[in-house]
Design a protein around this motif. Structure first.
Motif, PDB file in Angstrom:
ATOM      1  N   THR A 312      12.523  16.218   0.033  1.00  0.00           N
ATOM      2  CA  THR A 312      12.516  14.760  -0.435  1.00  0.00           C
ATOM      3  C   THR A 312      11.314  14.641  -1.214  1.00  0.00           C
ATOM      4  O   THR A 312      10.476  15.303  -1.047  1.00  0.00           O
ATOM      5  N   GLN A 313      11.715  13.737  -2.154  1.00  0.00           N
ATOM      6  CA  GLN A 313      10.393  13.305  -3.103  1.00  0.00           C
ATOM      7  C   GLN A 313      10.458  11.819  -2.655  1.00  0.00           C
ATOM      8  O   GLN A 313      10.858  10.996  -2.946  1.00  0.00           O
ATOM      9  N   ILE A 314       9.063  11.672  -2.407  1.00  0.00           N
ATOM     10  CA  ILE A 314       8.675  10.191  -2.096  1.00  0.00           C
ATOM     11  C   ILE A 314       7.589   9.949  -3.159  1.00  0.00           C
ATOM     12  O   ILE A 314       6.411  10.081  -3.149  1.00  0.00           O
ATOM     13  N   TYR A 315       7.954   9.052  -4.071  1.00  0.00           N
ATOM     14  CA  TYR A 315       7.211   8.564  -5.232  1.00  0.00           C
ATOM     15  C   TYR A 315       6.443   7.133  -4.796  1.00  0.00           C
ATOM     16  O   TYR A 315       7.002   6.222  -4.236  1.00  0.00           O
ATOM     17  N   SER A 316       5.147   7.367  -4.897  1.00  0.00           N
ATOM     18  CA  SER A 316       4.042   6.232  -4.598  1.00  0.00           C
ATOM     19  C   SER A 316       4.493   5.219  -5.628  1.00  0.00           C
ATOM     20  O   SER A 316       4.508   5.218  -6.831  1.00  0.00           O
ATOM     21  N   PRO A 317       4.603   3.828  -5.138  1.00  0.00           N
ATOM     22  CA  PRO A 317       4.301   2.509  -5.981  1.00  0.00           C
ATOM     23  C   PRO A 317       3.075   2.639  -6.697  1.00  0.00           C
ATOM     24  O   PRO A 317       2.148   3.271  -6.479  1.00  0.00           O
ATOM     25  N   THR A 318       3.060   1.917  -8.140  1.00  0.00           N
ATOM     26  CA  THR A 318       1.932   1.992  -8.605  1.00  0.00           C
ATOM     27  C   THR A 318       1.617   0.480  -8.963  1.00  0.00           C
ATOM     28  O   THR A 318       2.385  -0.260  -9.216  1.00  0.00           O
ATOM     29  N   ARG A 319       0.526   0.077  -9.376  1.00  0.00           N
ATOM     30  CA  ARG A 319       0.076  -1.089 -10.136  1.00  0.00           C
ATOM     31  C   ARG A 319      -0.994  -0.896 -11.148  1.00  0.00           C
ATOM     32  O   ARG A 319      -1.968  -0.276 -11.006  1.00  0.00           O
ATOM     33  N   VAL A 320      -0.937  -1.656 -12.156  1.00  0.00           N
ATOM     34  CA  VAL A 320      -1.873  -1.698 -13.202  1.00  0.00           C
ATOM     35  C   VAL A 320      -3.015  -2.674 -12.984  1.00  0.00           C
ATOM     36  O   VAL A 320      -2.350  -3.897 -12.533  1.00  0.00           O
ATOM     37  N   MET A 321      -4.128  -2.245 -12.981  1.00  0.00           N
ATOM     38  CA  MET A 321      -5.273  -3.179 -12.718  1.00  0.00           C
ATOM     39  C   MET A 321      -6.268  -3.307 -14.192  1.00  0.00           C
ATOM     40  O   MET A 321      -6.320  -2.294 -14.611  1.00  0.00           O
ATOM     41  N   THR A 322      -6.879  -4.509 -14.413  1.00  0.00           N
ATOM     42  CA  THR A 322      -7.768  -4.812 -15.363  1.00  0.00           C
ATOM     43  C   THR A 322      -8.782  -5.410 -14.693  1.00  0.00           C
ATOM     44  O   THR A 322      -8.744  -5.646 -13.288  1.00  0.00           O
ATOM     45  N   LYS A 323      -9.873  -5.662 -15.327  1.00  0.00           N
ATOM     46  CA  LYS A 323     -11.243  -6.373 -14.821  1.00  0.00           C
ATOM     47  C   LYS A 323     -10.681  -7.721 -13.990  1.00  0.00           C
ATOM     48  O   LYS A 323     -11.251  -7.639 -13.239  1.00  0.00           O
ATOM     49  N   GLU A 324      -9.729  -8.156 -14.495  1.00  0.00           N
ATOM     50  CA  GLU A 324      -9.382  -9.651 -14.069  1.00  0.00           C
ATOM     51  C   GLU A 324      -8.693  -9.452 -12.646  1.00  0.00           C
ATOM     52  O   GLU A 324      -8.799 -10.464 -11.810  1.00  0.00           O
ATOM     53  N   ASP A 325      -8.471  -8.265 -12.319  1.00  0.00           N
ATOM     54  CA  ASP A 325      -7.681  -7.910 -10.876  1.00  0.00           C
ATOM     55  C   ASP A 325      -8.666  -7.580 -10.043  1.00  0.00           C
ATOM     56  O   ASP A 325      -8.251  -7.433  -8.424  1.00  0.00           O
ATOM     57  N   VAL A 326     -10.039  -7.445 -10.331  1.00  0.00           N
ATOM     58  CA  VAL A 326     -10.848  -6.883  -9.432  1.00  0.00           C
ATOM     59  C   VAL A 326     -11.546  -7.959  -8.481  1.00  0.00           C
ATOM     60  O   VAL A 326     -12.074  -9.178  -8.879  1.00  0.00           O
ATOM     61  N   LYS A 327     -11.046  -8.186  -7.286  1.00  0.00           N
ATOM     62  CA  LYS A 327     -11.611  -9.029  -6.281  1.00  0.00           C
ATOM     63  C   LYS A 327     -11.943  -8.425  -4.946  1.00  0.00           C
ATOM     64  O   LYS A 327     -11.930  -7.096  -4.933  1.00  0.00           O
ATOM     65  N   GLU A 328     -12.756  -8.872  -4.135  1.00  0.00           N
ATOM     66  CA  GLU A 328     -13.235  -8.340  -2.888  1.00  0.00           C
ATOM     67  C   GLU A 328     -11.878  -7.897  -2.047  1.00  0.00           C
ATOM     68  O   GLU A 328     -10.815  -8.414  -1.847  1.00  0.00           O
ATOM     69  N   GLY A 329     -11.943  -6.412  -1.923  1.00  0.00           N
ATOM     70  CA  GLY A 329     -10.909  -6.023  -1.188  1.00  0.00           C
ATOM     71  C   GLY A 329      -9.734  -5.253  -1.998  1.00  0.00           C
ATOM     72  O   GLY A 329      -8.554  -4.847  -1.568  1.00  0.00           O
ATOM     73  N   SER A 330      -9.817  -5.478  -3.189  1.00  0.00           N
ATOM     74  CA  SER A 330      -8.903  -4.744  -4.229  1.00  0.00           C
ATOM     75  C   SER A 330      -8.878  -3.102  -3.982  1.00  0.00           C
ATOM     76  O   SER A 330      -7.852  -2.831  -4.424  1.00  0.00           O
ATOM     77  N   CYS A 331      -9.909  -2.800  -3.889  1.00  0.00           N
ATOM     78  CA  CYS A 331      -9.858  -1.006  -3.518  1.00  0.00           C
ATOM     79  C   CYS A 331     -10.608  -0.826  -2.143  1.00  0.00           C
ATOM     80  O   CYS A 331     -11.131  -1.854  -1.481  1.00  0.00           O
ATOM     81  N   TRP A 332     -10.445   0.346  -2.104  1.00  0.00           N
ATOM     82  CA  TRP A 332     -10.785   0.876  -0.589  1.00  0.00           C
ATOM     83  C   TRP A 332     -12.242   1.549  -0.825  1.00  0.00           C
ATOM     84  O   TRP A 332     -12.341   2.147  -1.706  1.00  0.00           O
ATOM     85  N   ASP A 333     -12.801   1.864   0.504  1.00  0.00           N
ATOM     86  CA  ASP A 333     -14.181   2.325   0.748  1.00  0.00           C
ATOM     87  C   ASP A 333     -13.897   4.013   1.054  1.00  0.00           C
ATOM     88  O   ASP A 333     -13.439   4.156   2.397  1.00  0.00           O
ATOM     89  N   PRO A 334     -14.228   4.812   0.349  1.00  0.00           N
ATOM     90  CA  PRO A 334     -13.751   6.370   0.889  1.00  0.00           C
ATOM     91  C   PRO A 334     -14.628   6.472   1.966  1.00  0.00           C
ATOM     92  O   PRO A 334     -14.159   7.494   2.735  1.00  0.00           O
TER      93      PRO A 334
END
Length: 342
Positions: A312-334
């Motif tokens: 099976t090929q399981i393709y991940s959804p993608t999301r285009v982000m720009t500066k305007e999309d950066v909010k608290e919690g928009s990204c995760w902490d490694p």
């Protein structure tokens, strides 16, 4: 109340008690007949994790999610860190096949280095899930973005900034990773499919940085020196794209050169968007990929068809982000995933 009324009342109460007792009995008998076989197929199984390195954000997210879920269901989880060394990866894979875990979750360093070993692992009954970098051999599952489609997406984004309808030089540079690595190879394939249909676009540089931010910086510095009117740059991974963005900033071109990259959505991606290092980033959500890898493992162990029987090929959804999309919690902490793998 007359005698008849008392008789009716007693009869009604008896019926209600009977119905209540029946409902309680039915509730006691209710269970999920499908859960136990599913849990039994997982319990006691061994998962071995072999990315190209444990020390970077994507691998930490994938492994952290899979380890958490494996331990929840009574499975064992082990990991190895080849630290970007392809020979060490091949040796590690050879050793794992000899140990015969039930599942190997791995990330190919390139398209060919592990191909024979992955095929051997499947032939010996080991379920193999490939993450992020597709190899030349198909196994039980590949989990990662559709990099050809993502390359097309990045190219089409670039056309809006540097294409025929813009008052620019139409010059574009591409910073690749490892030339034969799936992330790079397939993205560039998708980009060129689009760019070849737009002759106004001039690809003035397309070189491999080998996942190294310092090499990416040097490549981009040279491209900017040779083409000070460069319109845009695409770097195939935001980890090395930090160097590409630094070169653009050093040349005083931040905000002038349109810079697209992609990655798994760690906090460094949001930081790079917020400070202008990246103009746009395609986020393919590494923790989500970890979830999909875990789902692939559950399916493979429950289907009773044997390793490699269903691919099976399981393709991940993608999301285009720009500066305007950066909010608290928009990204995760490694770090939250790195702690799990320690």
């Amino acid at each position: 109340m007359g005698r008849n009324g008392l008789v009716k009342l007693a009869a009604t109460a008896a019926v209600a008690l009977a119905i209540g007792a029946s409902a309680v009995g039915a509730a006691d008998d209710m269970n999920d007949p499908y859960r136990e076989p599913a849990i039994s197929s997982l319990a006691g199984k061994k998962i071995a994790y072999l990315p190209i390195s444990i020390g970077f954000d994507l691998a930490q997210a994938w492994g952290g999610v899979v380890k958490t879920e494996a331990e929840r269901y009574g499975m064992s989880f082990s990991s190895q860190d080849p630290n970007w060394n392809t020979d060490a990866m091949a040796q590690g894979m050879t050793a794992l096949i000899a140990e015969h875990p039930d599942v190997i979750v791995t990330q190919n360093p390139d398209m060919q280095s592990l191909a024979r070993l992955l095929k051997q692992a499947n032939a010996e009954g080991i379920v193999v899930v490939q993450l992020n970098m597709q190899g030349a051999v198909q196994t039980d599952a590949f989990v990662g973005p559709d990099f050809i489609a993502m390359g097309e997406q990045a190219a089409n984004m670039m056309l809006k900034k540097c294409g025929a309808d813009t008052q620019t030089s139409h010059k574009v540079a591409i910073v690749q990773g490892v030339l034969t690595g799936g992330v790079s190879y397939y993205q560039v394939q998708g980009m060129m499919k689009v760019f070849n249909e737009h002759p106004e676009i001039q690809i003035v540089s397309s070189q491999a940085a080998d996942w190294d931010a310092s090499k990416a910086r040097a490549i981009t510095e040279t491209a900017l020196q040779q083409h000070p009117d460069l319109c845009g740059v695409i770097d195939v991974w935001d980890g090395q794209g930090i160097g590409t963005g630094a070169a653009i900033k050093q040349a005083g071109k931040q905000g002038q050169v349109y810079f697209i990259t992609s990655g798994g959505g760690a906090q460094s991606m949001c930081d790079g968007l917020a400070d202008g290092t990246y103009s746009a980033a395609i986020n393919y959500n590494a923790p989500g990929m970890g979830r999909d890898a875990w789902t692939s493992i559950m399916i493979a162990l429950q289907n009773n068809q044997g390793a490699g029987a269903i691919k099976t090929q399981i393709y991940s959804p993608t999301r285009v982000m720009t500066k305007e999309d950066v909010k608290e919690g928009s990204c995760w902490d490694p770090q939250q995933y790195a702690k799990i793998l320690r």
